[in-house]
Write a protein that holds these residues in place. Structure first.
Motif, PDB file in Angstrom:
ATOM      1  N   TRP A  77    -149.089  -5.014   0.038  1.00  0.00           N
ATOM      2  CA  TRP A  77    -148.338  -3.812   0.401  1.00  0.00           C
ATOM      3  C   TRP A  77    -147.620  -4.003   1.738  1.00  0.00           C
ATOM      4  O   TRP A  77    -146.440  -3.678   1.889  1.00  0.00           O
TER       5      TRP A  77
ATOM      6  N   ARG B  61    -145.355  -8.071  -7.853  1.00  0.00           N
ATOM      7  CA  ARG B  61    -145.629  -7.752  -6.462  1.00  0.00           C
ATOM      8  C   ARG B  61    -145.269  -6.301  -6.134  1.00  0.00           C
ATOM      9  O   ARG B  61    -145.964  -5.648  -5.367  1.00  0.00           O
ATOM     10  N   TYR B  62    -144.202  -5.792  -6.703  1.00  0.00           N
ATOM     11  CA  TYR B  62    -143.752  -4.435  -6.451  1.00  0.00           C
ATOM     12  C   TYR B  62    -144.063  -3.558  -7.645  1.00  0.00           C
ATOM     13  O   TYR B  62    -143.829  -3.953  -8.784  1.00  0.00           O
TER      14      TYR B  62
ATOM     15  N   ALA C  95    -141.578   0.385  -1.752  1.00  0.00           N
ATOM     16  CA  ALA C  95    -142.206  -0.932  -1.632  1.00  0.00           C
ATOM     17  C   ALA C  95    -143.669  -0.934  -2.047  1.00  0.00           C
ATOM     18  O   ALA C  95    -144.373  -1.917  -1.823  1.00  0.00           O
TER      19      ALA C  95
ATOM     20  N   ARG D  67    -143.692   5.333  -2.543  1.00  0.00           N
ATOM     21  CA  ARG D  67    -142.824   4.573  -1.653  1.00  0.00           C
ATOM     22  C   ARG D  67    -142.173   3.419  -2.425  1.00  0.00           C
ATOM     23  O   ARG D  67    -142.813   2.786  -3.277  1.00  0.00           O
TER      24      ARG D  67
ATOM     25  N   ARG E  67    -142.382  -1.039  -8.533  1.00  0.00           N
ATOM     26  CA  ARG E  67    -141.138  -0.701  -9.209  1.00  0.00           C
ATOM     27  C   ARG E  67    -140.669  -1.796 -10.162  1.00  0.00           C
ATOM     28  O   ARG E  67    -139.810  -1.583 -11.000  1.00  0.00           O
ATOM     29  N   ASP E  68    -141.247  -3.003 -10.037  1.00  0.00           N
ATOM     30  CA  ASP E  68    -140.877  -4.099 -10.932  1.00  0.00           C
ATOM     31  C   ASP E  68    -141.482  -3.965 -12.315  1.00  0.00           C
ATOM     32  O   ASP E  68    -141.134  -4.715 -13.218  1.00  0.00           O
TER      33      ASP E  68
ATOM     34  N   ASP F 129    -140.953  -6.621   4.181  1.00  0.00           N
ATOM     35  CA  ASP F 129    -139.991  -7.516   3.529  1.00  0.00           C
ATOM     36  C   ASP F 129    -140.146  -8.938   4.041  1.00  0.00           C
ATOM     37  O   ASP F 129    -139.175  -9.610   4.408  1.00  0.00           O
TER      38      ASP F 129
ATOM     39  N   ASN G 291    -144.682  -6.292   1.350  1.00  0.00           N
ATOM     40  CA  ASN G 291    -143.566  -5.578   0.735  1.00  0.00           C
ATOM     41  C   ASN G 291    -142.852  -4.686   1.744  1.00  0.00           C
ATOM     42  O   ASN G 291    -141.619  -4.684   1.838  1.00  0.00           O
ATOM     43  N   GLU G 292    -143.618  -3.891   2.474  1.00  0.00           N
ATOM     44  CA  GLU G 292    -143.032  -2.938   3.417  1.00  0.00           C
ATOM     45  C   GLU G 292    -142.247  -3.649   4.517  1.00  0.00           C
ATOM     46  O   GLU G 292    -141.206  -3.157   4.969  1.00  0.00           O
TER      47      GLU G 292
END
Length: 221
Positions: free
Chosen positions: A17, A213-214, A193, A191, A216-217, A23, A20-21
């Motif tokens: 997490w 990993r995300y 990410a 969120r 949203r993926d 980047d 991701n946040e």
């Protein structure tokens, strides 16, 4: 190059997490928690023998919350760690509270449900573990009532830690009396990410796949 060893739905979700946040470019090595060969490979590098662990240059770091704090402090450019000393102390108070008072009872229940050999499991221990978890959810619920984040007006490492830990509690049906905690988890996982949730990680693991990993993926698989 950062390298993180671990895989969802384990505690690797926590540092993922933060990656991701922030980047951050990072290679993720999928070490599966119940695979003997994988765990032997872990011990060859990390004597503690635990996942997740992070390799950052000469630094080899285990403990998921310690990894999160390192990522924020060393690579975060000031994000997710308060500048004010009192706020940092409050953040760390919640980090320790979450891993000792909320996570540990959940882990104890898990040990007696699926990890210990059948003859070593105890229904009494499971019931006591859940009782202890619910006891310490009460002050956290009171603290989150009317708050967006645990400390101040911006997310800190403690919020990502809390979202994962409370998602774990929710997956074990321990948040029925904790609406503020439930709402907090939903806000955090909304969120962009956010990583996969624990149940999603298990679904991929049970299917012999690696979770994205995300979060949203998921729709792109």
């Amino acid at each position: 190059m950062l390298t993180l060893y671990g895989v969802p739905p384990t505690r690797a979700i926590r540092p993922i997490w933060l990656l991701n946040e922030l980047d951050l470019e990072c290679r993720i090595e999928n070490i599966f928690p119940f695979d003997a060969d994988s765990l032997r490979a872990v011990k060859a590098v990390n004597p503690v023998g635990k996942i997740p662990y992070l390799v950052d240059g000469d630094l080899i770091l285990s403990e998921s919350v310690a990894i999160m704090l390192h990522l924020a402090e060393a690579h975060g450019g000031g994000r997710f760690v308060p500048r004010d000393a009192a706020d940092r102390a409050a953040m760390n108070q919640w980090n320790f509270f979450l891993v000792t008072e909320i996570e540990q009872p959940l882990w104890r229940a898990g040990l007696h449900q699926v990890i210990y050999p059948e003859k070593e499991r105890s229904r009494i221990e499971i019931a006591l573990a859940y009782r202890d978890c619910r006891r310490f959810l009460e002050p956290l619920e009171a603290h989150l009532d009317g708050r967006e984040f645990l400390v101040g007006d911006e997310p800190t490492v403690a919020d990502f830690n809390a979202a994962y830990t409370l998602d774990w509690a929710g997956s074990e049906d321990q948040l029925d009396a904790s609406p503020a905690c439930l709402a907090f988890v939903e806000r955090m996982y909304a969120r962009p990410a956010a990583p996969v949730r624990i149940s999603e990680g298990f679904a991929y693991l049970n299917a012999g796949k690696t979770a994205p990993r995300y979060r949203r993926d998921l729709g792109e698989q």
